[in-house]
Design a protein around this motif. Structure first.
Motif, PDB file in Angstrom:
ATOM      1  N   ARG A  51      66.509  31.032  95.402  1.00  0.00           N
ATOM      2  CA  ARG A  51      67.646  31.930  95.631  1.00  0.00           C
ATOM      3  C   ARG A  51      68.778  31.198  96.366  1.00  0.00           C
ATOM      4  NH1 ARG A  51      66.960  37.553  98.710  1.00  0.00           N
ATOM      5  NH2 ARG A  51      66.604  36.247 100.512  1.00  0.00           N
ATOM      6  N   ASP A  62      72.517  30.664  95.021  1.00  0.00           N
ATOM      7  CA  ASP A  62      73.692  31.076  95.803  1.00  0.00           C
ATOM      8  C   ASP A  62      74.647  29.902  96.000  1.00  0.00           C
ATOM      9  OD1 ASP A  62      72.675  33.575  95.997  1.00  0.00           O
ATOM     10  OD2 ASP A  62      72.066  33.449  98.116  1.00  0.00           O
ATOM     11  N   GLY A  63      74.060  28.717  96.117  1.00  0.00           N
ATOM     12  CA  GLY A  63      74.877  27.521  96.351  1.00  0.00           C
ATOM     13  C   GLY A  63      75.492  26.974  95.077  1.00  0.00           C
ATOM     14  N   GLY A  64      75.201  27.624  93.953  1.00  0.00           N
ATOM     15  CA  GLY A  64      75.828  27.219  92.698  1.00  0.00           C
ATOM     16  C   GLY A  64      75.204  25.988  92.068  1.00  0.00           C
ATOM     17  N   TYR A  65      73.963  25.673  92.423  1.00  0.00           N
ATOM     18  CA  TYR A  65      73.324  24.494  91.826  1.00  0.00           C
ATOM     19  C   TYR A  65      72.876  24.760  90.395  1.00  0.00           C
ATOM     20  CZ  TYR A  65      73.429  22.273  96.390  1.00  0.00           C
ATOM     21  OH  TYR A  65      73.856  21.729  97.566  1.00  0.00           O
TER      22      TYR A  65
END
Lengths: 314, 426
Positions: B418, B422-425
């Motif tokens: 998650r 959220d970090g856009g990885y």
């Protein structure tokens, strides 16, 4: 004070009265203005800022992602995440446990000290010592006291045959860690509760006791029908203050257990800290803080209704 | 008169602009104390004044982040943990040092672990302090003829500092004689220290935290085995170790109450500190063991490093580089080391002067040469959250018995997943 010109007529007098009232209002407002400014600056601005942040997606470690409106995302996560709900449960456990223990023991000590005796002031000073110690130090003291190698309490328990209870170090035992934190917190704050209740006891008038004595009331009856009701305002003060401070408990958790073992002692304030200063997730951390704030408000209103809502004995 | 005064004021103002010292910042700690001894010499040699601001470790990163975020940071050369530079560099708070003219004089080939200091081919931090996670052990016990004979008799092979995980278990069991002596000291408190016990074993068994696509994979078979191995080793540790952090673990070891401690190299400075250690000169260091079948392989080993970076806002980056070149020079690293630093350069680690001061430094250098130095957290901004905020609680839950190894790791993987989303990885 009422001023009027001799021979003045009604309407003119009333108009002057209105002017006076308005002047007094302005004057009154001027007096409270510094306090108002203080409250706005110290309380309202940070609160508003936190509310705004709680609706943002903002991670200090990822400035490349920017600060974006998050709508209710942080709150949706807050209320659907089972970890948050468990954390709220643990926080309630701590708050209810700590406040109850402190209230009961504090009341007992206050009743015991409600008579002047030689050395009363010394006892009062000694009683205050734990309250004067910084919570961080309290955490370290208790961590030392409970050390399974050289902690005096563990040593004592082993000596008196209760070694089986402390075979596993208390702070590493998931079912014992939270009660131990409650004990440490109570140790620090019982003096505060005692002092508040003692001040309340000192202000209780003697006449109702005299009347009850004449009526043949037992000491238990006197306690439940006179002392407790008259002490209600002091109990309210102690309970509200302690509830609010317990909800924010952080220092002793951080020092004594670091939120562990597992997540056994992770409270809302600690979770908020972890989210803010380990994950640097400002938005979600603000939402956690708003939840804590909301719980504090609900607790306060409930207490006012339950404890403060009875008869006025003044 | 007035004109003269104004002129004087103007001259002073201009002079003060030029006389701005190089502003360094650091935590309060022994390796900082080591390089601080070089500040005076640097000013004498270059004429550049240096100034230092120190913060307690606990809020140093917060201070930096808040300073940089608000744009009010007044630091040219922050001395930082290697774990922090990804976040600072992604945000452009720190400058690629390799872009400063003259950087090639640094001689990167002499610095093990330098690959960890690079992002997109650019170097953001020059390591000054290097250390590895491993085992510090009681040489006197390991060399005792009676102990050696008893060990040989019981396990059928010679008592030596453990090279394999199997030997590590045997040695810990052999020396576990509570309450006077414990087999091993570990750090069971829910913290990054506890997570390191898991990660070392995960790496030793060929596992990893994240795959090439940054997806969490530590709930693998290797992960489960690693976690179970952590629990197994705690039976040879003091029960109190379940709540130990680094300092408490060291205190136990330097008071002579355990045969081994699973910490990192800095621990040796505490061992040699006569004011608090009862085992001065009696300890050695060995890199973290691995399974027998992986002996001789270069495996990841817990690597901790602090070094110098340069703020993007630093007005004189050449002066900052001058400092870096000076303080990380082999001679200066060697001279500063006895104050409390393990140098980052091979040339310093292998210097005869240092070997004289620290007899264990050779073992450390050889461990460093034979491993893949792997930072304690993944070098991405979310690295700290993954290890401290997710893996440490998972390990703690397993040790506390509130979750099985599989469940603890599966839950942790979901959380990391998650976080990464959220970090856009992905």
């Amino acid at each position: 004070m009422i001023l009027f010109k001799a021979g003045s007529k009604g309407p003119a007098f009333l108009a002057m009265g209105d002017r006076m009232k308005s002047k007094q209002k302005t004057k009154g407002f001027a007096y409270i203005l510094p306090a108002l400014v203080f409250i706005v600056v110290i309380f309202m601005i940070p609160l508003t800022y936190t509310v705004v942040m709680s609706f943002l997606r903002w991670n200090l470690l990822r400035p490349d992602l920017g600060i974006k409106p998050a709508g209710f995302t942080n709150y949706v996560r807050l209320f659907t995440d089972s970890f948050t709900l468990d954390t709220v449960g643990r926080t309630f456990y701590f708050v209810v446990g700590a406040v109850l223990v402190e209230l009961i023991i504090g009341l007992c000590i206050a009743l015991a000290l409600d008579t002047e005796f030689k050395g009363w002031k010394i006892v009062q000073s000694i009683l205050l010592v734990p309250f004067m110690i910084a919570p961080v130090v309290v955490g370290y003291v208790w961590r030392f006291v409970l050390n399974s190698d050289y902690g005096p309490i563990i040593h004592l328990m082993k000596q008196i045959g209760f070694g089986g209870l402390v075979d596993k170090p208390l702070l590493s035992n998931p079912s014992a860690a939270m009660p131990v934190l409650i004990v440490a917190d109570a140790w620090e704050y019982i003096p505060f509760v005692t002092l508040v209740l003692l001040a309340g006891l000192k202000s209780v008038p003697y006449e109702p006791y005299e009347a009850a004595f004449v009526d043949g009331a037992s000491s238990i009856q006197r306690f439940f029908y006179i002392t407790l009701p008259l002490l209600r305002p002091s109990i309210l003060v102690a309970v509200v203050i302690r509830t609010l401070t317990s909800l924010r408990v952080f220092d002793i958790v951080f020092i004594m257990t670091g939120g562990g073992p597992g997540t056994a002692t992770e409270t809302l304030a600690f979770y908020g800290y972890r989210t803010a200063f380990q994950a640097y997730n400002v938005g979600f951390s603000s939402a956690i803080n708003m939840l804590t704030f909301g719980i504090a408000v609900v607790f306060t209103i409930l207490y006012m209704k339950i404890i403060g809502g009875g008869k006025n004995y003044d | 008169m007035r004109t003269r005064f104004m002129l004087l004021l103007f001259v002073l103002l201009i002079a003060s602009c030029f006389a701005v010292p190089l502003r360094l910042s650091s935590e309060v700690g022994i390796h900082t104390d080591a390089w601080k001894t070089r500040m005076e010499g640097f000013t004498k040699e270059t004429g550049i004044e240096v100034d230092i601001q120190q913060f307690p470790y606990a809020n140093y990163l917060d201070q930096l982040m808040l300073g940089y975020t608000s744009g009010r940071v007044e630091i040219d050369v922050p001395y930082i943990s290697m774990l922090w530079y990804p976040a600072l560099s992604i945000a452009n708070y720190i400058y690629p040092i390799s872009d400063i003219p003259g950087y090639e004089k640094i001689n990167e080939a002499d610095i093990p672990g330098i690959r960890n200091a690079k992002l997109n081919g650019k170097t953001y931090i020059v390591p000054y302090m290097n250390e590895l996670g491993g085992i510090i052990y009681r040489k006197d016990l390991f060399e005792d003829p009676v102990e050696k004979a008893n060990f040989l008799n019981k396990y059928g092979y010679e008592l030596l500092p453990p090279q394999t995980l199997e030997q590590y278990r045997d040695v810990a069991e052999f020396f576990n004689r509570p309450p006077d002596l414990y087999g091993v000291t570990m750090m069971g408190r829910r913290s990054i220290f506890l997570a390191t016990h898991f990660m070392q074993r995960l790496w030793a068994k060929g596992g990893a935290l994240l795959d090439m696509n940054m997806r969490p994979i530590f709930n693998s078979e290797a992960g489960v085995e690693a976690l179970e191995e952590v629990k197994y080793m705690f039976q040879f540790a003091n029960p109190a170790a379940m709540n130990y952090d680094f300092q408490e673990a060291l205190n136990e070891f330097i008071s002579g109450r355990s045969a081994m401690a699973e910490v990192w190299t800095t621990g040796m400075f505490y061992v040699e500190d006569e004011s608090r250690s009862s085992i001065v000169g009696k300890a050695g260091f060995v890199g973290f063991p691995r399974p027998e079948e992986k002996l001789g392989e270069k495996l990841p080993m817990l690597y901790i490093s602090w070094g110098f970076s340069v703020s993007s806002s630093a007005p004189d980056k050449e002066a900052a580089l001058e400092w870096l070149l000076y303080v990380t020079e082999t001679k200066n690293e060697v001279e500063a080391a006895p104050t409390g630093n393990i140098p980052a350069r091979f040339s310093a680690l292998n210097s005869p002067e240092l070997a004289e001061s620290f007899p264990w430094i050779g073992d450390f250098a050889s461990a460093m040469e034979n491993c893949i130095p792997t930072p304690i957290v993944p070098l991405i901004p979310e690295g700290g959250s993954i290890v401290s905020g997710i893996i440490a609680p998972a390990v703690s839950e397993f040790l506390a018995g509130t979750k099985t190894a599989e469940k603890a790791l599966d839950d942790a993987v979901k959380e990391v997943d998650r976080l990464m989303r959220d970090g856009g990885y992905y």
